[in-house]
Design a protein around this motif. Structure first.
Motif, PDB file in Angstrom:
ATOM      1  N   ASN A   1      10.024  16.513   2.798  1.00  8.09           N
ATOM      2  CA  ASN A   1      10.102  15.650   1.559  1.00  8.09           C
ATOM      3  C   ASN A   1       9.358  14.162   1.688  1.00  8.09           C
ATOM      4  N   LEU A   2       9.576  13.670   2.758  1.00 15.39           N
ATOM      5  CA  LEU A   2       8.632  12.422   3.125  1.00 15.39           C
ATOM      6  C   LEU A   2       7.304  12.720   3.106  1.00 15.39           C
ATOM      7  N   LEU A   3       7.068  13.658   3.740  1.00 14.17           N
ATOM      8  CA  LEU A   3       5.388  14.069   4.128  1.00 14.17           C
ATOM      9  C   LEU A   3       4.827  14.355   2.960  1.00 14.17           C
ATOM     10  N   ILE A   4       5.175  15.150   1.690  1.00 13.11           N
ATOM     11  CA  ILE A   4       4.483  15.356   0.736  1.00 13.11           C
ATOM     12  C   ILE A   4       4.485  14.153  -0.296  1.00 13.11           C
ATOM     13  N   LEU A   5       5.775  13.743  -0.368  1.00  7.72           N
ATOM     14  CA  LEU A   5       5.556  12.308  -1.062  1.00  7.72           C
ATOM     15  C   LEU A   5       4.370  11.323  -0.657  1.00  7.72           C
ATOM     16  N   ARG A   6       4.013  11.342   0.448  1.00  8.80           N
ATOM     17  CA  ARG A   6       2.918  10.268   1.095  1.00  8.80           C
ATOM     18  C   ARG A   6       1.643  10.795   0.174  1.00  8.80           C
ATOM     19  N   PHE A   7       1.440  11.813  -0.507  1.00  8.08           N
ATOM     20  CA  PHE A   7       0.233  12.005  -1.271  1.00  8.08           C
ATOM     21  C   PHE A   7       0.490  11.843  -2.829  1.00  8.08           C
ATOM     22  N   LEU A   8       1.571  11.426  -3.100  1.00  6.23           N
ATOM     23  CA  LEU A   8       2.090  11.450  -4.504  1.00  6.23           C
ATOM     24  C   LEU A   8       1.234  10.122  -5.036  1.00  6.23           C
ATOM     25  N   PRO A   9       0.408  10.198  -5.897  1.00  9.34           N
ATOM     26  CA  PRO A   9      -0.337   8.824  -6.574  1.00  9.34           C
ATOM     27  C   PRO A   9       0.909   8.004  -7.319  1.00  9.34           C
ATOM     28  N   THR A  10       1.023   6.778  -7.162  1.00 11.00           N
ATOM     29  CA  THR A  10       1.661   6.141  -7.874  1.00 11.00           C
ATOM     30  C   THR A  10       0.914   4.656  -8.282  1.00 11.00           C
ATOM     31  N   PRO A  11       1.459   3.926  -9.145  1.00  5.85           N
ATOM     32  CA  PRO A  11       0.787   2.769  -9.899  1.00  5.85           C
ATOM     33  C   PRO A  11       1.178   1.683  -8.531  1.00  5.85           C
ATOM     34  N   LEU A  12       0.241   0.700  -8.509  1.00  3.93           N
ATOM     35  CA  LEU A  12       0.431  -0.480  -7.575  1.00  3.93           C
ATOM     36  C   LEU A  12       0.330  -0.079  -6.019  1.00  3.93           C
ATOM     37  N   GLY A  13       0.054   1.333  -5.649  1.00  2.00           N
ATOM     38  CA  GLY A  13       0.115   1.662  -4.364  1.00  2.00           C
ATOM     39  C   GLY A  13       1.267   1.796  -3.706  1.00  2.00           C
ATOM     40  N   LEU A  14       2.571   1.988  -4.460  1.00  2.00           N
ATOM     41  CA  LEU A  14       3.725   1.840  -3.825  1.00  2.00           C
ATOM     42  C   LEU A  14       3.872   3.387  -3.092  1.00  2.00           C
ATOM     43  N   ASP A  15       4.536   3.012  -1.906  1.00  8.78           N
ATOM     44  CA  ASP A  15       4.741   4.473  -0.960  1.00  8.78           C
ATOM     45  C   ASP A  15       6.004   5.082  -1.540  1.00  8.78           C
ATOM     46  N   PRO A  16       6.097   6.251  -2.344  1.00  7.98           N
ATOM     47  CA  PRO A  16       7.252   6.916  -2.544  1.00  7.98           C
ATOM     48  C   PRO A  16       8.091   7.390  -1.407  1.00  7.98           C
TER      49      PRO A  16
END
Length: 196
Positions: A51-66
């Motif tokens: 889950n942590l691995l794939i969330l690394r590729f989730l685009p988010t506003p302001l460059g937050l790391d999901p």
């Protein structure tokens, strides 16, 4: 709603999210078969890691790391549940976040996605098989957010207890055992009523 149904729902309401005794007693009552318990012990961590691995590729506003946000949320919940074990679990979550970040950079999106998909399919299949084949009942899906949040910590607490005799406070394990016996007795009585 019948009296028994209300009693059952009332019991569920009293099991607070951070009530470790009640949470662990319920968890243990649902994972009594050794194969199912082993499947959860071995396969929950890979689910969380991917889950942590794939969330690394989730685009988010302001460059937050999901992925970091998820790791910090788990760490905060575990710290609130038990300061000592929660702090250690939180550090492990942050180490998993750092490792998943490094692995994501090495694999890239396409290979990471394949790793995540294969791992999730394998692990979730065994989670459900463990319940269906060995426990002879499905997992508790009605409380899924609670399960996703607390189950990894409950497994971690059991590991600490078995390896080091850790208890959040004296008498914790005895209290959990008593509560689990009550849950199993109530469950057995409900099954008997369904049969008759």
């Amino acid at each position: 709603m019948g009296a028994e149904e209300g009693k059952h729902h009332g019991r569920r309401r009293r099991r607070g999210l951070l009530d470790l005794e009640a949470q662990l007693a319920f968890f243990r009552s649902q994972h009594r078969h050794p194969v199912n318990a082993a499947a959860h012990l071995l396969l929950v961590a890979p689910i969380l890691f991917t889950n942590l691995l794939i969330l690394r590729f989730l685009p988010t506003p302001l460059g937050l790391d999901p992925a970091l946000a998820l790791a910090l949320a788990y760490a905060a919940a575990y710290l609130a549940a038990d300061g000592r074990a929660g702090a250690l679990a939180g550090l492990l979550f942050l180490a998993a976040w750092a490792a998943s970040r490094a692995l994501a950079a090495r694999l890239g999106f396409a290979r990471s996605w394949r790793v995540v998909l294969a791992t999730q399919l394998f692990c979730w299949t065994w989670q459900f098989l463990g319940h269906g084949l060995f426990e002879k009942r499905g997992p508790t899906l009605s409380e899924l957010p609670e399960v996703f949040l607390m189950e990894p910590f409950l497994i971690f607490l059991q590991i600490l207890n078995k390896l080091f005799g850790y208890e959040p406070y004296p008498g914790f394990t005895k209290n959990v055992d008593k509560k689990m016996e009550g849950i199993l007795k109530e469950s057995s009585e409900l099954e008997q009523r369904k049969i008759t």
